[in-house]
Design a protein around this motif. Structure first.
Motif, PDB file in Angstrom:
ATOM      1  N   ARG A 137      -2.998 118.224 -25.906  1.00 50.19           N
ATOM      2  CA  ARG A 137      -2.102 118.766 -24.877  1.00 50.19           C
ATOM      3  C   ARG A 137      -0.758 119.175 -25.467  1.00 50.19           C
ATOM      4  O   ARG A 137      -0.175 120.188 -25.060  1.00 50.19           O
ATOM      5  CB  ARG A 137      -1.871 117.727 -23.782  1.00 50.19           C
ATOM      6  N   LEU A 138      -0.260 118.376 -26.408  1.00 52.46           N
ATOM      7  CA  LEU A 138       1.058 118.627 -26.985  1.00 52.46           C
ATOM      8  C   LEU A 138       1.011 119.518 -28.220  1.00 52.46           C
ATOM      9  O   LEU A 138       2.052 119.851 -28.781  1.00 52.46           O
ATOM     10  CB  LEU A 138       1.711 117.289 -27.359  1.00 52.46           C
ATOM     11  N   LYS A 139      -0.224 119.871 -28.649  1.00 56.56           N
ATOM     12  CA  LYS A 139      -0.412 120.747 -29.802  1.00 56.56           C
ATOM     13  C   LYS A 139       0.223 120.155 -31.069  1.00 56.56           C
ATOM     14  O   LYS A 139       0.982 120.822 -31.778  1.00 56.56           O
ATOM     15  CB  LYS A 139       0.121 122.151 -29.512  1.00 56.56           C
ATOM     16  N   LEU A 140      -0.108 118.902 -31.351  1.00 58.87           N
ATOM     17  CA  LEU A 140       0.376 118.206 -32.540  1.00 58.87           C
ATOM     18  C   LEU A 140      -0.698 118.226 -33.624  1.00 58.87           C
ATOM     19  O   LEU A 140      -1.841 118.603 -33.366  1.00 58.87           O
ATOM     20  CB  LEU A 140       0.737 116.762 -32.186  1.00 58.87           C
ATOM     21  N   ASN A 141      -0.327 117.795 -34.832  1.00 55.59           N
ATOM     22  CA  ASN A 141      -1.326 117.729 -35.897  1.00 55.59           C
ATOM     23  C   ASN A 141      -2.077 116.399 -35.839  1.00 55.59           C
ATOM     24  O   ASN A 141      -1.842 115.572 -34.950  1.00 55.59           O
ATOM     25  CB  ASN A 141      -0.688 117.958 -37.268  1.00 55.59           C
ATOM     26  N   ILE A 142      -2.949 116.153 -36.784  1.00 58.37           N
ATOM     27  CA  ILE A 142      -3.807 114.974 -36.722  1.00 58.37           C
ATOM     28  C   ILE A 142      -3.026 113.673 -36.895  1.00 58.37           C
ATOM     29  O   ILE A 142      -3.510 112.592 -36.540  1.00 58.37           O
ATOM     30  CB  ILE A 142      -4.925 115.069 -37.786  1.00 58.37           C
ATOM     31  N   GLY A 144      -0.212 113.205 -35.292  1.00 55.93           N
ATOM     32  CA  GLY A 144       0.590 113.064 -34.088  1.00 55.93           C
ATOM     33  C   GLY A 144       1.993 113.596 -34.215  1.00 55.93           C
ATOM     34  O   GLY A 144       2.898 113.177 -33.494  1.00 55.93           O
ATOM     35  N   LYS A 145       2.195 114.574 -35.112  1.00 56.97           N
ATOM     36  CA  LYS A 145       3.513 115.145 -35.332  1.00 56.97           C
ATOM     37  C   LYS A 145       3.501 116.647 -35.043  1.00 56.97           C
ATOM     38  O   LYS A 145       2.456 117.283 -35.103  1.00 56.97           O
ATOM     39  CB  LYS A 145       3.968 114.885 -36.768  1.00 56.97           C
ATOM     40  N   PRO A 146       4.673 117.228 -34.714  1.00 54.90           N
ATOM     41  CA  PRO A 146       4.744 118.665 -34.454  1.00 54.90           C
ATOM     42  C   PRO A 146       4.222 119.461 -35.641  1.00 54.90           C
ATOM     43  O   PRO A 146       4.413 119.082 -36.788  1.00 54.90           O
ATOM     44  CB  PRO A 146       6.247 118.911 -34.235  1.00 54.90           C
ATOM     45  N   SER A 147       3.549 120.566 -35.333  1.00 55.59           N
ATOM     46  CA  SER A 147       2.924 121.336 -36.400  1.00 55.59           C
ATOM     47  C   SER A 147       2.760 122.782 -35.968  1.00 55.59           C
ATOM     48  O   SER A 147       3.071 123.160 -34.840  1.00 55.59           O
ATOM     49  CB  SER A 147       1.563 120.736 -36.745  1.00 55.59           C
ATOM     50  N   SER A 148       2.221 123.575 -36.880  1.00 57.23           N
ATOM     51  CA  SER A 148       1.910 124.969 -36.571  1.00 57.23           C
ATOM     52  C   SER A 148       0.619 125.034 -35.758  1.00 57.23           C
ATOM     53  O   SER A 148      -0.113 124.045 -35.643  1.00 57.23           O
ATOM     54  CB  SER A 148       1.740 125.759 -37.870  1.00 57.23           C
ATOM     55  N   VAL A 149       0.346 126.208 -35.223  1.00 60.65           N
ATOM     56  CA  VAL A 149      -0.878 126.393 -34.441  1.00 60.65           C
ATOM     57  C   VAL A 149      -2.109 126.134 -35.306  1.00 60.65           C
ATOM     58  O   VAL A 149      -3.080 125.513 -34.868  1.00 60.65           O
ATOM     59  CB  VAL A 149      -0.921 127.828 -33.860  1.00 60.65           C
ATOM     60  N   ALA A 150      -2.048 126.588 -36.550  1.00 64.73           N
ATOM     61  CA  ALA A 150      -3.191 126.400 -37.451  1.00 64.73           C
ATOM     62  C   ALA A 150      -3.479 124.918 -37.684  1.00 64.73           C
ATOM     63  O   ALA A 150      -4.639 124.491 -37.694  1.00 64.73           O
ATOM     64  CB  ALA A 150      -2.929 127.098 -38.786  1.00 64.73           C
ATOM     65  N   GLU A 151      -2.420 124.121 -37.869  1.00 66.72           N
ATOM     66  CA  GLU A 151      -2.612 122.692 -38.129  1.00 66.72           C
ATOM     67  C   GLU A 151      -3.102 121.931 -36.907  1.00 66.72           C
ATOM     68  O   GLU A 151      -3.794 120.931 -37.029  1.00 66.72           O
ATOM     69  CB  GLU A 151      -1.301 122.071 -38.614  1.00 66.72           C
ATOM     70  N   SER A 152      -2.727 122.392 -35.717  1.00 69.89           N
ATOM     71  CA  SER A 152      -3.107 121.686 -34.496  1.00 69.89           C
ATOM     72  C   SER A 152      -4.474 122.105 -33.963  1.00 69.89           C
ATOM     73  O   SER A 152      -5.041 121.421 -33.108  1.00 69.89           O
ATOM     74  CB  SER A 152      -2.049 121.915 -33.403  1.00 69.89           C
ATOM     75  N   THR A 153      -5.003 123.193 -34.479  1.00 61.51           N
ATOM     76  CA  THR A 153      -6.303 123.675 -34.010  1.00 61.51           C
ATOM     77  C   THR A 153      -7.433 122.770 -34.508  1.00 61.51           C
ATOM     78  O   THR A 153      -7.514 122.467 -35.693  1.00 61.51           O
ATOM     79  CB  THR A 153      -6.552 125.117 -34.498  1.00 61.51           C
ATOM     80  N   GLY A 154      -8.275 122.337 -33.586  1.00 59.37           N
ATOM     81  CA  GLY A 154      -9.429 121.534 -33.945  1.00 59.37           C
ATOM     82  C   GLY A 154      -9.137 120.070 -34.227  1.00 59.37           C
ATOM     83  O   GLY A 154     -10.030 119.332 -34.651  1.00 59.37           O
ATOM     84  N   VAL A 155      -7.919 119.611 -33.961  1.00 58.76           N
ATOM     85  CA  VAL A 155      -7.573 118.217 -34.237  1.00 58.76           C
ATOM     86  C   VAL A 155      -8.390 117.267 -33.368  1.00 58.76           C
ATOM     87  O   VAL A 155      -8.893 116.242 -33.844  1.00 58.76           O
ATOM     88  CB  VAL A 155      -6.062 117.977 -34.018  1.00 58.76           C
TER      89      VAL A 155
END
Length: 281
Positions: A137-142, A144-155
């Motif tokens: 929901r928050l579009k974070l990385n694996i 649990g931190k803010p990231s780019s769209v690429a890093e948050s995709t598929g987490v």
């Protein structure tokens, strides 16, 4: 006109947070204007620095507001332009309103929608996947931190895959070790059983450590994003909640980042709600 604001930033907290009203614009107050551009007088939801950008809610729609030069203090009034006449309905994205300045409810409100509500069951029996839903929901990385769209995709998918792999591996080890785990009296185990016991313990600690770490990061991110102060100024609240109340913390974050009063909860889906539910603001 009632407007509520949801800041998005990792800006440091300055001073004490004032009580934030759900309505940040007095409905009976006459709107001011300068030159030919209609302006709206708004009240700052928190202490924010110059250039800070956040989304403003107008009904169930959103648009962007930029903090003026010099920054603003919590409760300070400032002027922003009204949405341009060129901003059509098709350009405005529906968002779910998330409380600013305080949690939607307490950490022990797990049964707010009943003990058999899907979010409660997910947090109780699958806390890793529950935190994964919040991360999505928050579009974070694996981590649990803010990231780019690429890093948050598929987490979320990776978290689910890791959870299933861990569960299957532990089940297999338990089946192999069962005769020795349940043996009455002392039975000398062979060396490979001892090795499996060690591996099983290591897997438990790695899994638990990862769960605590991402829960800690996600809760900290939510507090920073929505200007939620710690209940006790220790700097350790997020870590303590992740360690000692992990399941309740996962449930609280699920409730805070969607609207279960309006939308049904779903199990084992990316958002924990139906796919057509709007994102959060």
């Amino acid at each position: 006109m009632t407007m509520s604001f949801n800041p998005r930033s990792d800006e440091s907290e300055k001073g004490a947070y004032a009580h934030l009203e759900q309505s940040l614009v007095a409905p009976d107050e006459e709107l001011q204007a300068t030159t030919a551009i209609p302006m709206i007088e708004v009240v700052a939801p928190a202490t924010l620095s110059e250039g800070y950008k956040f989304e403003a809610q107008l009904g169930d729609k959103t648009y962007q507001v930029i903090v003026p030069p010099g920054g603003i203090e919590a409760g300070q009034k400032f002027m922003v332009p009204m949405p341009s006449e060129t901003l059509t309905e098709s350009m405005m994205i529906p968002k779910i309103k998330v409380p600013v300045g305080q949690w939607k409810d307490g950490i022990f409100g797990c049964c707010a929608y009943g003990p058999f509500h899907n979010h409660c069951l997910m947090a109780a029996f699958c806390p890793m996947i529950a935190v994964g839903q919040v991360i999505h929901r928050l579009k974070l990385n694996i981590w649990g931190k803010p990231s780019s769209v690429a890093e948050s995709t598929g987490v979320f998918q990776r978290i689910v895959a890791a959870t299933l792999a861990y569960t299957a591996f532990i089940i297999m080890i338990n089946v192999v070790c069962m005769p020795f785990d349940s043996a009455e009296g002392y039975v000398e185990p062979p060396s490979f059983i001892i090795s499996l016991w060690v591996i099983r313990s290591m897997c438990h600690y790695i899994y638990l450590g990862f769960l605590i770490y991402i829960t800690w990061n996600v809760r900290h991110h939510i507090r920073k994003t929505y200007a939620i102060p710690e209940g006790v100024k220790s700097g350790l609240e997020d870590l303590c909640c992740a360690v000692f109340c992990n399941h309740c913390t996962a449930a609280q974050m699920l409730r805070h980042t969607t609207d279960y009063d309006t939308y049904n909860a779903t199990c084992c889906t990316e958002k924990g709600v139906p796919d057509d539910v709007p994102d959060i603001a």
